[in-house]
Motif scaffolding. Structure first.
Motif, PDB file in Angstrom:
ATOM      1  N   ASN A 124       7.526  29.460 -19.470  1.00 30.28           N
ATOM      2  CA  ASN A 124       7.214  28.143 -18.783  1.00 30.28           C
ATOM      3  C   ASN A 124       8.243  27.336 -19.067  1.00 30.28           C
ATOM      4  N   LEU A 125       8.681  26.988 -20.094  1.00 31.35           N
ATOM      5  CA  LEU A 125      10.003  25.932 -20.186  1.00 31.35           C
ATOM      6  C   LEU A 125      11.366  26.349 -19.492  1.00 31.35           C
ATOM      7  N   GLU A 126      11.623  27.683 -19.338  1.00 28.80           N
ATOM      8  CA  GLU A 126      12.659  28.219 -18.569  1.00 28.80           C
ATOM      9  C   GLU A 126      12.438  27.613 -17.152  1.00 28.80           C
ATOM     10  N   SER A 127      11.202  27.946 -16.576  1.00 32.15           N
ATOM     11  CA  SER A 127      11.051  27.597 -15.150  1.00 32.15           C
ATOM     12  C   SER A 127      11.019  26.095 -14.784  1.00 32.15           C
ATOM     13  N   VAL A 128      10.577  25.284 -15.812  1.00 31.97           N
ATOM     14  CA  VAL A 128      10.788  23.863 -15.784  1.00 31.97           C
ATOM     15  C   VAL A 128      12.449  23.451 -15.633  1.00 31.97           C
ATOM     16  N   TYR A 129      13.167  24.187 -16.468  1.00 30.56           N
ATOM     17  CA  TYR A 129      14.530  23.630 -16.516  1.00 30.56           C
ATOM     18  C   TYR A 129      15.341  23.961 -15.069  1.00 30.56           C
ATOM     19  N   TRP A 130      14.585  25.225 -14.473  1.00 32.93           N
ATOM     20  CA  TRP A 130      15.214  25.790 -13.146  1.00 32.93           C
ATOM     21  C   TRP A 130      14.935  24.634 -12.150  1.00 32.93           C
ATOM     22  N   LEU A 131      13.561  24.169 -12.015  1.00 28.85           N
ATOM     23  CA  LEU A 131      13.385  23.185 -11.000  1.00 28.85           C
ATOM     24  C   LEU A 131      14.135  21.948 -11.243  1.00 28.85           C
ATOM     25  N   TYR A 132      14.273  21.576 -12.554  1.00 30.13           N
ATOM     26  CA  TYR A 132      15.109  20.226 -12.939  1.00 30.13           C
ATOM     27  C   TYR A 132      16.519  20.439 -12.433  1.00 30.13           C
ATOM     28  N   ASN A 133      16.913  21.592 -12.545  1.00 31.57           N
ATOM     29  CA  ASN A 133      18.483  21.816 -11.936  1.00 31.57           C
ATOM     30  C   ASN A 133      18.755  21.527 -10.699  1.00 31.57           C
ATOM     31  N   SER A 161       8.586  32.900 -11.966  1.00 27.98           N
ATOM     32  CA  SER A 161       9.732  33.506 -11.970  1.00 27.98           C
ATOM     33  C   SER A 161       9.817  34.389 -10.719  1.00 27.98           C
ATOM     34  N   CYS A 162       8.857  34.772 -10.230  1.00 30.56           N
ATOM     35  CA  CYS A 162       8.835  35.601  -8.742  1.00 30.56           C
ATOM     36  C   CYS A 162       9.053  34.582  -7.691  1.00 30.56           C
ATOM     37  N   LEU A 163       8.824  33.284  -8.054  1.00 32.63           N
ATOM     38  CA  LEU A 163       8.871  32.266  -6.860  1.00 32.63           C
ATOM     39  C   LEU A 163      10.439  32.040  -7.169  1.00 32.63           C
ATOM     40  N   GLN A 164      10.897  31.654  -8.075  1.00 29.82           N
ATOM     41  CA  GLN A 164      12.478  31.420  -8.355  1.00 29.82           C
ATOM     42  C   GLN A 164      13.389  32.564  -7.753  1.00 29.82           C
ATOM     43  N   SER A 165      12.798  33.726  -7.723  1.00 27.35           N
ATOM     44  CA  SER A 165      13.489  34.792  -7.267  1.00 27.35           C
ATOM     45  C   SER A 165      13.502  34.663  -5.667  1.00 27.35           C
ATOM     46  N   SER A 189      30.273  21.783 -14.940  1.00 28.69           N
ATOM     47  CA  SER A 189      29.324  22.439 -14.029  1.00 28.69           C
ATOM     48  C   SER A 189      30.258  23.323 -13.031  1.00 28.69           C
ATOM     49  N   ASN A 190      29.745  24.773 -12.673  1.00 27.52           N
ATOM     50  CA  ASN A 190      30.111  25.433 -11.807  1.00 27.52           C
ATOM     51  C   ASN A 190      30.044  24.530 -10.447  1.00 27.52           C
ATOM     52  N   ARG A 191      30.961  24.482  -9.558  1.00 28.01           N
ATOM     53  CA  ARG A 191      30.955  23.857  -8.302  1.00 28.01           C
ATOM     54  C   ARG A 191      29.899  24.408  -7.245  1.00 28.01           C
ATOM     55  N   HIS A 192      30.017  25.774  -7.478  1.00 22.77           N
ATOM     56  CA  HIS A 192      29.215  26.215  -5.985  1.00 22.77           C
ATOM     57  C   HIS A 192      27.839  26.888  -6.488  1.00 22.77           C
ATOM     58  N   TYR A 193      27.334  26.820  -7.721  1.00 24.23           N
ATOM     59  CA  TYR A 193      25.917  27.637  -8.050  1.00 24.23           C
ATOM     60  C   TYR A 193      25.504  26.732  -9.067  1.00 24.23           C
ATOM     61  N   VAL A 194      24.062  26.589  -8.777  1.00 23.12           N
ATOM     62  CA  VAL A 194      23.408  25.765  -9.594  1.00 23.12           C
ATOM     63  C   VAL A 194      23.438  25.752 -10.968  1.00 23.12           C
ATOM     64  N   SER A 195      23.958  24.917 -11.796  1.00 22.18           N
ATOM     65  CA  SER A 195      24.042  24.908 -13.060  1.00 22.18           C
ATOM     66  C   SER A 195      23.161  23.853 -14.020  1.00 22.18           C
ATOM     67  N   ASN A 196      23.394  23.931 -14.973  1.00 30.13           N
ATOM     68  CA  ASN A 196      22.474  22.914 -15.790  1.00 30.13           C
ATOM     69  C   ASN A 196      22.903  21.579 -15.512  1.00 30.13           C
ATOM     70  N   ARG A 197      21.940  20.498 -15.237  1.00 29.50           N
ATOM     71  CA  ARG A 197      22.085  19.523 -14.653  1.00 29.50           C
ATOM     72  C   ARG A 197      22.131  18.298 -16.030  1.00 29.50           C
ATOM     73  N   PRO A 198      22.980  17.575 -16.240  1.00 23.79           N
ATOM     74  CA  PRO A 198      22.690  16.491 -17.337  1.00 23.79           C
ATOM     75  C   PRO A 198      21.475  15.749 -17.536  1.00 23.79           C
ATOM     76  N   PRO A 199      21.007  15.610 -18.516  1.00 21.68           N
ATOM     77  CA  PRO A 199      21.589  15.775 -19.842  1.00 21.68           C
ATOM     78  C   PRO A 199      21.654  17.128 -20.591  1.00 21.68           C
ATOM     79  N   LEU A 200      21.230  18.163 -19.548  1.00 17.52           N
ATOM     80  CA  LEU A 200      21.149  19.495 -20.103  1.00 17.52           C
ATOM     81  C   LEU A 200      22.295  19.999 -20.628  1.00 17.52           C
TER      82      LEU A 200
END
Ligand SMILES: [Zn+2]
Length: 660
Positions: free
Chosen positions: A190-199, A144-148, A16-27
């Protein structure tokens, strides 16, 4: 090759990139990671697009759209409120964050504050009508708006709000989770936003919800646009263009959870199926004038503006998931060739459909499109979905110019004049200025600015069209010719003021599409070229402040290109080139003009207001040879970008067309 430059297909996907939110295992690890909004400052022609958006349709849409008035369900929290407001807000708010516009940020916040306020005890939010209809689609856009909002401002309400909403979705009986129609076909959003929060939170229930959402989303793995196999045909009875541009990426989104590479293969297979049948045309799109229609694969069929911005978004997502440069190539092809012509050059009006061959942007409706009424005139008041959804095209493109890499470096993924500020290596902040007239120029200059010398990998994308490319540092050539595709990776200790030049040597090439036709299209580097046709702008409606225009041809369009089959490029040369203006996407400002040998084809006639279908076979013409001018198709609102091939002599096997 000099040791410090290597070529790779993708950044490594092992950490994972050390500075920016990346996929969290097990993703699955992210090879490329989005930088927070605000890290990338567009410049040059791209900045001009954003500034024109602010002064134009997107920035002032509340003056025009009945969906952005005080009676909107997103304000009253009583009546109906569907996709239009969040479509607009998704691009409008990001535009404000990128430009640092206090007015846009404040207006966006007003709308988003209402979304926060609307959240009910069980986590649902938004207009209650959507709840009654069990319709989760409009909320997907707000996610998506809230993520931004979170990425740009760090608003602390976002994470708990999304957590409550996903708990609500998690608690829904299966039959209420994406029960039918649009939301079912578009569940991958919707799926992408769930991963965004999981990360960001790592809560296990989110992965369980993600699995359920994917299962309840329409099937985008099975062959599409194939009536015998396509299960989405049963679901909606259509091959809807916009749905395809969105849904095509969903198996790859879910791949992040399962690691099953077959899901990535499904995306490529379905992209191939659509493009092979309906995308035999320049500009990166496929003909779907609302829906794909069997028998309507000619380059005169249009692509909806919503399809362009959604396809660009899908390619941007696929680029991050896979790291593969082909997705950046596809995104640029749309952004530079199809998308600009969907709007007027002042970005104050747009139309519904844009086609590679389009000879009249009139309002008569005398076109063979699936919908009736005006679809190709430029009208700021019309085209309900596109009018709002167009807003996120350029802002999202600008947010993906630069991406962080899994090995704590940076990748220049899409090219445009810009500047990026980001952390690399152990945490050193660097700034890189990207100075270029690309896609109109053939080289890109990068300057690294850093307070301390720092070693990190810099990835430069080498596009698929680049037959060869070269890199120099401090003016010293550092590489042999690089191969097309993938990235050149420069590993070195970077010092303040280091200068890199990436040079391309694009050749004019002719692409032959065997069907329909044969037709031919002319390309040079990232740009496709179309016949320069005189434009008459005729106001037919709207108001003085927001006029609606038809654009009608004032010069002939029915030319075929005279090409030597053994050396088709020999008949085409550069006639004129200059640095791009602030707004290069107009016929007058075209930064590159080509000239080609051609003949009129009197037998190729208009069909109503529409261009006639590409003639079947090589066509003989007895008309005199002449030179025609070709301009980048993104500069042309009226265009012929797929030409018939014309035989100069009847002995070449050309068919004498009736009347020709
Ligand atoms: Zn639309």
């Amino acid at each position: 090759m000099v040791a410090e430059i290597t070529q790779v297909k993708s950044p490594p996907a092992i950490s994972s990139n050390r500075h920016y939110v990346s996929n969290r295992p097990p993703l699955a690890p992210s090879p490329l990671v989005k930088l927070p909004i605000g890290s990338i400052q567009p410049k040059g022609w791209l900045l001009t697009q954003l500034q024109l958006m602010k002064e134009g349709l997107t920035g002032r849409l509340p003056e025009l759209s009945r969906f952005l008035r005080e009676d909107s369900g997103w304000i009253t929290l009583k009546g109906p409120g569907w996709e239009e407001m969040p479509y607009w807000l998704k691009g409008y708010a990001d535009l404000g964050y990128i430009l640092g516009s206090p007015e846009i940020v404040a207006t966006s916040k007003k709308w988003l504050d209402l979304a926060f306020r609307s959240q009910q005890g069980d986590g649902f939010f938004g207009p209650p009508d959507n709840r009654k209809k069990r319709d989760l689609w409009p909320n997907m856009l707000v996610l998506s708006c809230l993520q931004s909002l979170y990425e740009a401002t760090g608003d602390t309400r976002v994470i708990p709000f999304l957590t409550r909403y996903f708990r609500f979705e998690h608690g829904l009986p299966e039959s209420d989770l994406l029960p039918e129609s649009w939301q079912k076909l578009r569940g991958g959003e919707n799926l992408e936003s769930v991963y965004w929060l999981y990360n960001r939170t790592g809560e296990p229930f989110l992965l369980e919800l993600a699995g359920r959402i994917y299962k309840r989303t329409a099937d985008w793995e099975t062959d599409i646009v194939n009536p015998e196999k396509d299960r989405n045909w049963e679901l909606s009875g259509t091959y809807h263009g916009v749905n395809i541009t969105m849904g095509i990426r969903y198996p790859a989104v879910y791949y992040q959870q399962t690691g099953d590479r077959k899901l990535l293969d499904a995306v490529e297979k379905n992209y191939g199926l659509v493009m092979d049948q309906y995308g035999r045309q320049p500009g990166g799109m496929f003909g779907a004038d609302e829906n794909i229609r069997p028998g309507h694969g000619d380059p005169r069929q249009g692509a909806e503006t919503c399809s362009m911005v959604e396809f660009m978004n899908s390619h941007e997502a696929l680029l991050k998931i896979t790291g593969e440069t082909r997705y950046a190539d596809r995104c640029e092809e749309i952004a530079f060739n199809s998308f600009p012509a969907a709007m007027t050059p002042d970005l104050r009006a747009l139309h519904y459909l844009t086609a590679p061959n389009l000879i009249s942007c009139d309002s008569t409706g005398e076109h063979d499109f699936q919908n009736g009424g005006t679809l190709v005139s430029y009208d700021p008041w019309a085209y309900r979905c596109c009018q709002h959804n167009v807003a996120f095209g350029w802002p999202y493109f600008a947010e993906h110019l630069w991406l962080a890499t899994s090995d704590n470096g940076l990748a220049a993924a899409l090219y445009a004049p810009s500047e990026v500020t980001a952390k690399v290596a152990g945490g050193t902040q660097v700034r890189i200025i990207e100075d270029t007239g690309y896609p109109f120029a053939d080289h890109i200059d990068f300057t690294v600015l850093t307070s301390a010398a720092v070693r990190f990998p810099l990835y430069l994308r080498i596009p698929d069209w680049a037959g060869e490319a070269a890199i120099s540092i401090q003016g010293k050539n550092l590489s042999d010719k690089l191969q097309a595709g993938g990235y050149a990776v420069i590993q070195r200790e970077w010092r303040d003021g280091d200068r890199i030049r990436l040079s391309f040597f694009p050749k004019i090439t002719v692409r032959t599409w065997e069907k329909p036709g044969p037709s031919v299209s002319v390309r040079r580097g990232p740009l496709w070229y179309s016949l320069k046709i005189g434009e008459e702008w005729k106001r037919y409606g709207g108001t003085d402040t927001w006029p609606a225009y038809e654009i009608l041809p004032t010069t002939p369009w029915n030319y075929g290109l005279l090409l030597d089959p053994g050396d088709p490029e020999a008949a085409i040369q550069i006639a004129d080139r200059r640095p791009p203006a602030g707004q290069p996407f107009t016929p007058e400002a075209a930064p590159m003009v080509l000239k080609a040998r051609a003949r009129r084809l009197p037998s190729w006639k208009a069909d109503g207001k529409m261009v006639g279908k590409i003639p079947d076979g090589l066509v003989f013409s007895a008309e005199p040879d002449m030179d025609v001018r070709l301009i980048p198709m993104g500069c042309a609102r009226l265009r012929i970008a797929s030409f018939p091939r014309v035989a100069g002599k009847s002995s070449e096997g050309g068919r004498a067309a009736p009347g020709g």
